[in-house]
Enzyme design. Structure first.
Site, PDB file in Angstrom:
ATOM      1  CE  LYS B 190    -119.176  28.352 -94.414  1.00 18.33           C
ATOM      2  NZ  LYS B 190    -118.523  29.411 -95.219  1.00 18.33           N
ATOM      3  N   GLY B 242    -113.241  21.691-100.201  1.00 18.94           N
ATOM      4  CA  GLY B 242    -112.352  22.751 -99.739  1.00 18.94           C
ATOM      5  C   GLY B 242    -110.977  22.193 -99.448  1.00 18.94           C
ATOM      6  CB  SER B 243    -108.199  23.578 -97.550  1.00 15.26           C
ATOM      7  OG  SER B 243    -108.634  23.593 -96.211  1.00 15.26           O
ATOM      8  CB  THR B 244    -106.150  18.589 -97.456  1.00 15.02           C
ATOM      9  OG1 THR B 244    -106.387  18.191 -98.819  1.00 15.02           O
ATOM     10  CG2 THR B 244    -105.782  17.369 -96.650  1.00 15.02           C
ATOM     11  CB  VAL B 246    -111.103  23.058 -93.794  1.00 13.95           C
ATOM     12  CG1 VAL B 246    -112.534  23.111 -93.295  1.00 13.95           C
ATOM     13  CG2 VAL B 246    -110.424  24.404 -93.579  1.00 13.95           C
ATOM     14  N   GLY B 247    -110.876  19.873 -94.243  1.00 13.40           N
ATOM     15  CA  GLY B 247    -111.512  18.559 -94.368  1.00 13.40           C
ATOM     16  C   GLY B 247    -111.134  17.647 -93.218  1.00 13.40           C
ATOM     17  CD  GLU B 264    -113.279  17.973-104.906  1.00 13.25           C
ATOM     18  OE1 GLU B 264    -112.050  18.001-104.655  1.00 13.25           O
ATOM     19  OE2 GLU B 264    -113.862  18.835-105.565  1.00 13.25           O
ATOM     20  CB  CYS B 298    -109.646  20.926-105.876  1.00 13.11           C
ATOM     21  SG  CYS B 298    -111.111  20.591-106.841  1.00 13.11           S
ATOM     22  CD  GLU B 393    -104.521  22.265-103.281  1.00 14.63           C
ATOM     23  OE1 GLU B 393    -104.793  22.120-102.071  1.00 14.63           O
ATOM     24  OE2 GLU B 393    -105.337  22.073-104.186  1.00 14.63           O
TER      25      GLU B 393
END
Lengths: 330, 784
Positions: B190, B242-244, B246-247, B264, B298, B393
């Protein structure tokens, strides 16, 4: 005695607007602190052409500007008065009048004509009234290994003969042995001998081995009173390159920041295509600013560059690719 | 403007790259896109607009993927996977090679489309993104070719769900898809909802390459579509960039599902300039660090740390350089900074600077266009580590800066962050540079450079920047697993108190082993340990969360172990083996008493444990890094560094061998361990600490707790100073540990209630090495 811009009115070249660099005492701490990271400098140089692009009318204008910055040069053993007169005529009219007219440009000449000492009187005569200065290569050009006394005398003779710019060569051995004091004293003496004539110091960067040496030598030459720093004689195996140019212009920017004096830059040798000239101009504009894109602060030392620019200009005007024989020989 | 006028101004003028071919391609596709499932585009449905952030114009309509779409894509991938994996490596290599070639042939179309969709300068998409994409497919074509010969024990994971961000749309696609399909997986990818278009063009390339249907499936949509992928029961692996935030949600959602996971995530990467650096080059490097891709990177060098003595001059020169940056139409070939991806992101950046900028001095340079999504290059000086913008960030073209006094302080400041993705350091002193690089908490370090990437060099982070590597041999681990067969592991319970107890001899209470000393449990509780025949073997302490805290603290204090030479670590492991061997019979008896197993078996367990210690002693000085063949003059070193502090729940069924199999690799690679002993049979481990005590193991390197795995798991997995948690417990703690790990996003290695044969080679080897190390890639360009 230090000569500065205030000394005489004739100390100014036609294009000169700024105070001349009087030089300063040799500051070894500053010299020693200069760094040049080769791989980072190469990355900047490699990516530069991809970061800047000049197109269409802007390109034509930039190329004409480049013409005005060329030191049209002949430095051959077989130079004759006839050959030099032909070059001077080209310097007066570097681009075909019909092309200039099409572009709405009234007049255009090159930055200077650069010759050996023996050709100075011929060139001075041929350029009389044009405002184009004659530059003489000097001090045992290209190797700079003739007796010191004679090198000084050579400068004096050329100035006497009417050269308003003197392109001196430095003793590479002083750089390679780290003898900055000797380099400083040598260039300082050359500067004294130049008097009102402007001094371009040729570093012969192709023989200085490292970019750090180039940076430090540039700085010492400026401390010793260089008006211009110049890459090469055109006779070294490697002449002007973008990485070397980046190092030298960063050095002169640094010098200017600390002393307030603007120093000129002249890459010489190996710049033969219009595209290269544009890249150099973008480098100068981005690193030093618009002010440096004038003949008192920037020159191309080049002989075949003009031909390629003329063809590009004709292409711009006509939309058709040009041919070399359509443009007058220099 | 007339030519004489231009000669006066010497302006650059416009130099736009034509968008015609890319726009024509969109028109050809009807300006509307369905998903790419099973080798064909589906009918567009539930469309949303994909806009050019530089102009706000709508480029195309893209479908919002539903759960049904994800189901269909997963089903197509599942159908295709076995045949795809059965093909020879060479066959797969040919497809990857074809993809590389076809992208190369359409390179400009991809570049222009990427710039239209994302807003990044055409120079970047043309000279950086797309060439790296092509390189990634070529490189992994080679990996497919070599898989059988070089990775004989590896097999693909199956169907991979891959969710990628909007900052490098096609490049992240390449980083995800190339290694996955090279190793025989099939994928459902996606793209980010802002930037789907190059992925949809890539789908067409897959068709043109004749890639078998279902090997690559692309479902477009927003976070809801991503959730459907993350939660899909028939997906074997999730790879996310992606973002931390969402991770973290993905880690939580997949906890206990058995799905493999690599993340990542974000960063706040330090950019360290020492006073002996080539300052102009360091400043030029910053342009590529923080103003590359509008700072939406990132690994952007977003946190400038400059040595105090040169700080003023550095900042002055930096501001001058910033003034030369050209901001505007991303399609202009003469532009340095393009458009921010979306108004939402622009708002985030603007608000963060408004909120935190006041803590320092804000300098902004350059002219930004009146319309479109642009933010000026920004420098904020005078911030302190405690400042909001030094910690958070921003993901925009905003550089924050502070100063340091000494190299040690530079390292401390650099590591004073929750993140650990990348770092740049500038110095002309090779001793300083090579000393500092290994000390930085980061997956990638650039010496006198920044943002260098290559398919051969691993990329990925530590701490809250995620786990797993992309690129290189290490990157293949994210898409393969060992072929070892496993069975369901049933919970193993302690022997209960018999009707008639048999108590003899002197009472023995086994304590905990923390910081090199025997320690009474904080709670003051212990439990009797019975043999199967009802003999009281002793009492085992019941550790609680405070004992976990103390053990982790002891481990944290033993950080010298990480830099102890491999040879010295080997000597200590051999010494442990020697001392264990000397007491072999006693341990065999103990194991016999605890488990009731025949003495012959328990002797084998002890002998294997001695051998295992020899294995790890052997490895301690042999797990070499690599010098990667990257296309620069220089080296990219892959250094195997210890993970840090590892919490380990030891196998219940092999009370001694399991313990040794866990602490062995951890110690060998320079980690410190908090090991929780076999829950039903803890006394072998408590005997073992006497072996440790006599073997010169530095205090805190190994800590042993006894007690309930289930009770201790949340505290160990949730501890913010623990870098990884392993579980081989027969109580299935996998879900619990993975869920609790989200605090600091520590790495986890859990058994998902599957067995491992500790007596076999599966109980040791490279899988353990990989889990006991982080690969740090140190780029060292050189040249004089």
């Amino acid at each position: 005695m230090q000569r500065t811009q205030q000394d005489t009115v004739s100390a100014r070249l036609p294009q000169v607007q700024d105070a001349r660099n009087p030089g300063m005492a040799l500051e070894l701490d500053w010299v020693a602190s200069v760094q040049a990271n080769t791989s980072a400098i190469e990355r900047r140089a490699t990516t530069l052409p991809g970061r800047r692009s000049v197109k269409k009318d802007h390109q034509a204008a930039w190329l004409l500007k480049a013409v005005s910055l060329i030191d049209l040069t002949t430095l051959s053993g077989d130079d004759t008065p006839g050959r030099v007169r032909r070059l001077c005529a080209k310097a007066r009219q570097p681009v075909r009048p019909d092309l200039l007219e099409a572009l709405g440009v009234q007049s255009l000449s090159t930055g200077a004509v650069c010759v050996y000492h023996e050709m100075v009187p011929v060139a001075v005569e041929a350029l009389e009234g044009s405002g184009i200065p004659v530059a003489a290569v000097s001090t045992g050009f290209p190797a700079g290994l003739s007796p010191f006394k004679l090198r000084i005398a050579e400068i004096e003779e050329s100035v006497k003969a009417g050269a308003r710019e003197i392109d001196i060569v430095i003793s590479r051995r002083h750089v390679l042995t780290g003898n900055w004091r000797a380099l400083y004293d040598e260039v300082r003496a050359f500067r004294e001998a130049c008097g009102d004539a402007h001094m371009k110091t040729i570093l012969a960067t192709g023989e200085l081995a490292t970019l750090r040496n180039v940076a430090r030598a540039s700085l010492v030459c400026m401390m010793a009173g260089a008006d211009f720093i110049k890459t090469s004689t055109g006779k070294e195996p490697v002449n002007a390159t973008l990485p070397v140019s980046l190092v030298m212009i960063r050095a002169l920017r640094d010098y200017g920041e600390r002393t307030g004096y603007r120093i000129g830059y002249k890459p010489a040798g190996g710049i033969s295509r219009a595209r290269d000239a544009l890249t150099y101009l973008t480098l100068i504009k981005d690193e030093l600013g618009r002010r440096w894109l004038e003949p008192d602060l920037f020159r191309f030392g080049a002989s075949s560059l003009l031909g390629d620019i003329e063809r590009q200009i004709e292409h711009h005007v006509t939309g058709r690719y040009s041919a070399g024989w359509r443009h007058a020989m220099g | 403007m007339s030519i004489p006028e231009i000669m006066k101004t010497m302006d650059y003028g416009p130099a736009p790259e034509s968008a015609a071919d890319a726009l024509a391609w969109l028109v050809d596709r009807g300006d509307r896109f369905g998903h790419f499932i099973g080798g064909a585009y589906s009918e567009p449905r539930d469309c949303f607009e994909s806009r050019n952030p530089a102009t706000g114009e709508v480029l195309a309509l893209v479908s919002q993927g539903s759960e049904g779409d994800v189901d269909a894509a997963v089903a197509a991938a599942r159908r295709a996977q076995p045949r795809w994996a059965r093909r020879s490596g060479h066959e797969r290599a040919r497809y990857l090679y074809a993809l590389a070639r076809l992208i190369q042939k359409n390179a400009r179309l991809f570049a222009v489309l990427e710039t239209l969709d994302n807003g990044k300068p055409i120079r970047e998409s043309r000279d950086i993104d797309i060439p790296l994409v092509i390189r990634h497919f070529y490189y992994h074509a080679g990996m497919a070719q070599l898989m059988e010969a070089e990775l004989p024990d590896a097999e693909p994971l199956g169907v991979c769900g891959q969710i990628i961000p909007w900052n490098f749309p096609l490049l992240m696609l390449a980083w995800k898809i190339a290694p996955a399909i090279a190793m025989g997986n099939t994928v459902v990818l996606k793209p980010a909802e802002y930037t789907s278009l190059t992925a949809l063009l890539f789908a067409q390339i897959c068709q043109e390459a004749g890639l078998p249907r279902g090997v690559v499936n692309i479902v477009t949509g927003d976070g809801r579509t991503g959730e459907a992928i993350v939660n899909h029961p028939d997906i074997d692996k999730i790879a996310f960039t992606g973002s931390t935030a969402v991770g973290r949600r993905i880690r939580e959602a997949t906890a206990g599902s058995g799905k493999a996971l690599t993340l990542e995530l974000g960063g706040k990467s330090p950019y360290i300039v020492f006073d002996d650096a080539d300052i102009d080059s360091a400043i030029e490097g910053l342009v590529d660090a923080i103003w590359f891709n509008q700072g939406q990177v990132c690994c952007a060098g977003s946190r400038l740390l400059v040595q105090e003595g040169i700080a003023d001059r550095f900042h002055a020169r930096l501001k001058r350089r910033m003034a030369g940056l050209r901001i505007g139409n991303p399609l202009d070939k003469c532009i340095d900074v393009g458009a921010v991806v979306d108004p939402v992101q622009l708002k985030t950046i603007t608000e963060m600077v408004e909120k935190g900028g006041g803590e320092g001095e804000v300098f902004q340079a350059g002219q930004i266009p009146n319309r479109g999504c642009f933010y000026p290059p920004t420098l904020i000086t005078g911030l302190e580590p405690a400042s909001f913008l030094m910690q958070e960030e921003i993901f925009g073209p905003v550089l924050v800066s502070t100063t340091f006094r000494t190299p040690a302080e530079a390292v401390e400041l650099a590591n004073n962050t929750r993140y650990g993705l990348a770092a740049s350091l500038w110095s002309e002193n090779i001793n300083l540079a090579l000393d500092v690089a290994p000390k930085l908490a980061a997956g990638v370090v650039w010496v006198n450079a920044t943002n260098l990437f290559d398919a051969a060099a691993g990329f990925g982070g530590v701490r809250e920047s995620g786990f797993g590597r992309e690129g290189g041999w290490e990157g293949l681990r994210a898409y393969t697993r060992p072929k070892t067969p496993t069975k369901v592991l049933k919970p193993l319970l302690p022997h209960t108190r018999p009707e008639e107890t048999d108590v003899e001899g002197l009472d023995r209470t086994a304590k905990l082993y923390i910081g090199g000393r025997q320690a009474r449990p904080d709670g003051g509780y212990s439990r009797p340990v019975w043999s199967p025949r009802g003999k009281l073997l002793g009492h085992a302490s019941l550790a609680n969360r405070k004992d976990v805290r103390n053990a982790v603290e002891a481990a944290a204090n033993a950080k010298g172990w990480a830099t102890t030479a491999g040879h010295a670590r080997a000597q200590i492991l051999y010494y442990i083996a020697e001392n264990l061997s000397a007491r072999a019979e006693e341990f065999a008896d103990r194991l016999h008493d605890l488990t009731g197993q025949h003495l012959k078996s328990t002797r084998t367990e002890v002998e294997t444990a001695v051998s295992r210690l020899f294995t790890w002693a052997a490895w301690a000085d042999k797990f070499d890094g690599a010098a990667k063949g990257v296309p620069i003059r220089g080296i990219a070193l892959a250094m195997n560094e210890p993970v840090g502090i590892i919490g380990a729940f030891c196998p219940d069924e092999a009370p001694l061998l399991g313990l040794v199999s866990v602490i062995g690799p951890a110690m060998a690679m320079g980690n410190r361990v908090v090991a929780v002993a076999s829950e039903p049979f803890p006394l072998a481990a408590t005997d073992f600490y006497q072996v440790l005590e006599t073997s010169d193991v530095p205090a805190g390197v190994v800590n042993i707790l006894t007690g309930s795995h289930a009770e201790l798991a949340p505290h160990l997995a949730g501890h913010m100073n623990v870098d990884a948690v392993w579980s081989f417990s027969s109580s299935d703690l996998s879900a619990l540990i993975e869920r609790e790990s989200i605090g600091n996003l520590k790495r986890t290695w859990v058994n998902n209630a599957r067995t491992r044969d500790w007596l076999s080679p599966a109980g040791e080897g490279r899988e353990f090495l990989a889990h006991a190390t982080e690969v740090k890639t140190v780029w060292v360009p050189y040249g004089e």
